[in-house]
Design a protein around this motif. Structure first.
Motif, PDB file in Angstrom:
ATOM      1  N   ALA A   1      -0.398  -1.305   2.101  1.00 15.42           N
ATOM      2  CA  ALA A   1       0.851  -1.805   2.687  1.00 15.42           C
ATOM      3  C   ALA A   1       1.488  -0.762   3.602  1.00 15.42           C
ATOM      4  O   ALA A   1       2.005  -1.094   4.673  1.00 15.42           O
ATOM      5  N   VAL A   2       1.449   0.514   3.198  1.00 20.47           N
ATOM      6  CA  VAL A   2       2.004   1.586   4.039  1.00 20.47           C
ATOM      7  C   VAL A   2       1.236   1.705   5.351  1.00 20.47           C
ATOM      8  O   VAL A   2       1.817   1.825   6.436  1.00 20.47           O
ATOM      9  N   ILE A   3      -0.101   1.654   5.276  1.00 22.01           N
ATOM     10  CA  ILE A   3      -0.922   1.758   6.492  1.00 22.01           C
ATOM     11  C   ILE A   3      -0.655   0.587   7.433  1.00 22.01           C
ATOM     12  O   ILE A   3      -0.497   0.764   8.644  1.00 22.01           O
ATOM     13  N   LEU A   4      -0.584  -0.613   6.891  1.00 15.62           N
ATOM     14  CA  LEU A   4      -0.300  -1.780   7.725  1.00 15.62           C
ATOM     15  C   LEU A   4       1.081  -1.686   8.362  1.00 15.62           C
ATOM     16  O   LEU A   4       1.273  -2.060   9.525  1.00 15.62           O
ATOM     17  N   GLY A   5       2.061  -1.170   7.601  1.00  9.92           N
ATOM     18  CA  GLY A   5       3.400  -1.002   8.161  1.00  9.92           C
ATOM     19  C   GLY A   5       3.420  -0.029   9.321  1.00  9.92           C
ATOM     20  O   GLY A   5       4.075  -0.267  10.346  1.00  9.92           O
ATOM     21  N   ILE A   6       2.671   1.075   9.193  1.00 10.57           N
ATOM     22  CA  ILE A   6       2.600   2.055  10.285  1.00 10.57           C
ATOM     23  C   ILE A   6       1.941   1.441  11.513  1.00 10.57           C
ATOM     24  O   ILE A   6       2.391   1.648  12.656  1.00 10.57           O
TER      25      ILE A   6
END
Length: 249
Positions: free
Chosen positions: A71-76
């Motif tokens: 989720a963090v990678i997709l948000g970035i």
């Protein structure tokens, strides 16, 4: 005497042994099944549910960790795409308004080589298409190429451009006694006479955006005015240049 038989076991003793065996197995089974409900502290384990013999709990913990990282990678990535799209929509529009070649002169120095003297002047039209965002240009360097012959560089001072405003930027370079092949010198004279000169201009520098209370500065960029034909400029077509933001080094 040797044939004396051992007395039979007392009645009910076999049933008692079987009961003890069942009780022992039942206690061992209870210790394993209580993995998900015991909340006490365990030596060497920071989380009571993730013991070696509690594999379902460990699997759940690992799954949640992977989902959080994903989720963090997709948000970035989403923020990066949004930022690039936002910057592209605010970039200025640059067009070539006029070009000229003052003092172009070709002199034969030998049978194979020619000396070229000429100046190159380019007038660029910068248009800030934003309604409320100003653009700040730092000093820029322009490199000019005429018919694949380098015409030198020009330094351009920085300036600020108001929203919904146009600015004319003049570039001028000069070369003296540069040696070129004789065929190239003849082609330049012919192209100048016919108005078919082809010019390339590349500008490098940094710019920033003024949002009022917030400023975004020092974004490296490159403006490419490539394959600019003198005939199109003379007709007032004003060829458009490309502009893109470069990754910061």
């Amino acid at each position: 005497m040797s044939d004396i038989e051992a007395p039979p076991p007392p009645a009910g003793s076999s049933n008692l042994a079987r009961k003890k065996s069942k009780q022992t197995r039942h206690v061992a089974f209870s210790e394993v099944s209580e993995c998900s409900t015991i909340t006490g502290n365990y030596p060497g384990k920071s989380r009571p549910c993730c013991r070696c013999n509690c594999r379902p709990c460990c699997f759940v913990c690992s799954a949640w960790t992977c989902l959080t990282v994903l989720a963090v990678i997709l948000g970035i990535l989403v923020l990066g795409v949004w930022f690039v799209s936002f910057i592209k929509s605010d970039l200025p529009e640059v067009r070539v308004q006029r070009i000229s070649f003052p003092g172009l002169r070709v002199a034969n120095s030998s049978k194979q080589e020619t000396l070229l003297d000429t100046g190159v002047e380019v007038l660029l039209n910068f248009t800030n298409i934003n309604e409320k965002i100003g653009i700040l240009y730092d000093s820029m360097t322009a490199e000019v190429t005429l018919e694949d012959i380098r015409m030198g560089q020009a330094k351009v001072s920085g300036f600020f451009q108001e929203p919904r405003n146009q600015n004319m930027l003049k570039l001028a370079t000069q070369v003296t006694h540069i040696v070129i092949p004789k065929e190239d010198g003849q082609d330049l004279q012919s192209d100048l006479k016919d108005g078919t000169m082809v010019l390339d201009v590349v500008l490098n520098g940094t710019l920033g955006f003024d949002f009022g209370s917030f400023k975004l500065q020092s974004l490296p960029f490159v403006i490419g005015c490539t394959d600019i034909k003198q005939a199109e400029v003379d007709l007032g077509l004003e060829p458009r240049c490309s502009i893109r933001i470069l990754p910061s080094s």
